[in-house]
Scaffold this motif. Structure first.
Motif, short mmCIF file in Angstrom:
data_model
loop_
_atom_site.label_atom_id
_atom_site.label_comp_id
_atom_site.label_asym_id
_atom_site.label_seq_id
_atom_site.Cartn_x
_atom_site.Cartn_y
_atom_site.Cartn_z
N VAL A 1 0.94 -1.13 -0.11
CA VAL A 1 -0.05 0.13 -0.06
C VAL A 1 0.91 1.22 0.06
CG1 VAL A 1 -1.89 1.17 1.12
CG2 VAL A 1 -1.77 -1.26 1.24
N HIS A 2 0.61 2.05 -0.94
CA HIS A 2 1.34 3.40 -1.13
C HIS A 2 0.55 4.48 -0.26
CE1 HIS A 2 2.32 7.44 -3.02
NE2 HIS A 2 3.71 6.97 -2.60
N ILE A 3 1.19 5.23 0.51
CA ILE A 3 0.50 6.35 1.44
C ILE A 3 1.11 7.56 1.19
CG2 ILE A 3 -0.10 7.02 3.78
CD1 ILE A 3 1.09 3.47 3.43
N SER A 4 0.43 8.62 0.62
CA SER A 4 0.83 10.13 0.59
C SER A 4 0.12 10.69 1.85
CB SER A 4 0.37 10.46 -0.50
OG SER A 4 1.09 9.84 -1.61
N VAL A 5 1.17 11.58 2.40
CA VAL A 5 0.24 12.60 3.42
C VAL A 5 0.65 13.98 3.04
CG1 VAL A 5 0.52 13.16 5.91
CG2 VAL A 5 1.08 10.77 5.15
N TRP A 6 -0.43 14.80 3.27
CA TRP A 6 -0.45 16.22 2.93
C TRP A 6 -0.60 16.93 4.43
CZ3 TRP A 6 -2.27 13.01 -0.64
CH2 TRP A 6 -1.59 13.00 -1.91
N GLY A 7 -0.11 18.03 4.51
CA GLY A 7 -0.88 19.03 5.68
C GLY A 7 -1.23 20.47 4.99
N GLU A 8 -2.29 20.66 5.73
CA GLU A 8 -2.92 22.07 5.30
C GLU A 8 -3.06 23.07 6.48
OE1 GLU A 8 -6.51 23.76 2.52
OE2 GLU A 8 -6.84 21.79 3.54
N ASP A 9 -2.45 24.27 6.13
CA ASP A 9 -2.35 25.38 7.02
C ASP A 9 -3.94 26.23 6.56
OD1 ASP A 9 -2.47 27.77 8.26
OD2 ASP A 9 -0.19 27.87 8.58
N LEU A 10 -4.82 26.08 7.51
CA LEU A 10 -6.13 26.67 6.85
C LEU A 10 -6.11 28.06 7.10
CD1 LEU A 10 -8.63 23.93 8.37
CD2 LEU A 10 -7.98 24.23 6.22
N LYS A 11 -5.32 28.52 8.11
CA LYS A 11 -5.27 30.15 8.45
C LYS A 11 -4.42 30.61 7.22
CE LYS A 11 -4.89 30.06 13.27
NZ LYS A 11 -4.11 30.42 14.46
#
Length: 173
Positions: free
Chosen positions: A91-101
């Protein structure tokens, strides 16, 4: 009637989490262990969707931390089976973060997890083969055999001289 092959997209799992104070270290960054826990859940769900059976984690490799995810940011985890073998799946996993401000999304992590499907007796069970459709899915599929052989060599389950896919990579065959 047994399913012999499934599309990679059928195993897609998208998971979303919010980084709270209890998830962070003293620097206000998401702790790596917490992220790995979430990644294990998302990838296990993906493998279970593909196998239509319970699964156990067999290995975790190549977790690369590219950018920290900060307190208050959103975490997006995408997991999809990249290749199925006899009883196991990568299984390949990609992770992103998001700064909503600040309104920006950034790549944070990537990893490969391997799972084994289990039958009702807790023994390994055959899984459907995988049919990649997109160019990205094909690239992940083609590289999966080399990654598998490397895992098996490092785990002492394969001799380097038996790793034909890896030999071809280095010999240019």
């Amino acid at each position: 009637m047994e399913i012999t092959s499934k599309k990679a997209g059928e195993s897609l799992v998208m998971m979303t989490e919010l980084v709270l104070p209890n998830d962070t270290n003293v620097f206000g960054n998401l702790m790596g262990g917490r992220l790995m826990y979430w990644m294990d859940i998302a990838s296990a769900l993906s493998a279970q969707k593909h196998a239509n059976a319970p699964v156990v984690t067999a290995s975790v490799d190549n977790i690369s931390f590219e950018a920290p995810i900060l307190l208050g940011n959103v975490v997006y985890i995408e997991a999809k089976v990249s290749r199925a073998f006899t009883t196991s799946m990568e299984v390949h996993i990609s992770v992103w973060g998001e700064d909503l401000k600040r309104r920006y999304k950034y790549k944070s992590n990537e990893a490969y997890y391997t799972f084994v499907a289990l039958n009702a007796q807790g023994k390994s069970s055959p899984v459907p083969q995988l049919t990649p459709e997109s160019e990205d899915e094909r690239k992940l599929y083609e590289g999966a055999m080399r990654r598998r052989q490397l895992r098996l060599i490092l785990g002492g389950k394969m001799k380097p001289h038996d790793a034909f896919e890896l030999k071809a990579l280095f010999a240019g065959e």
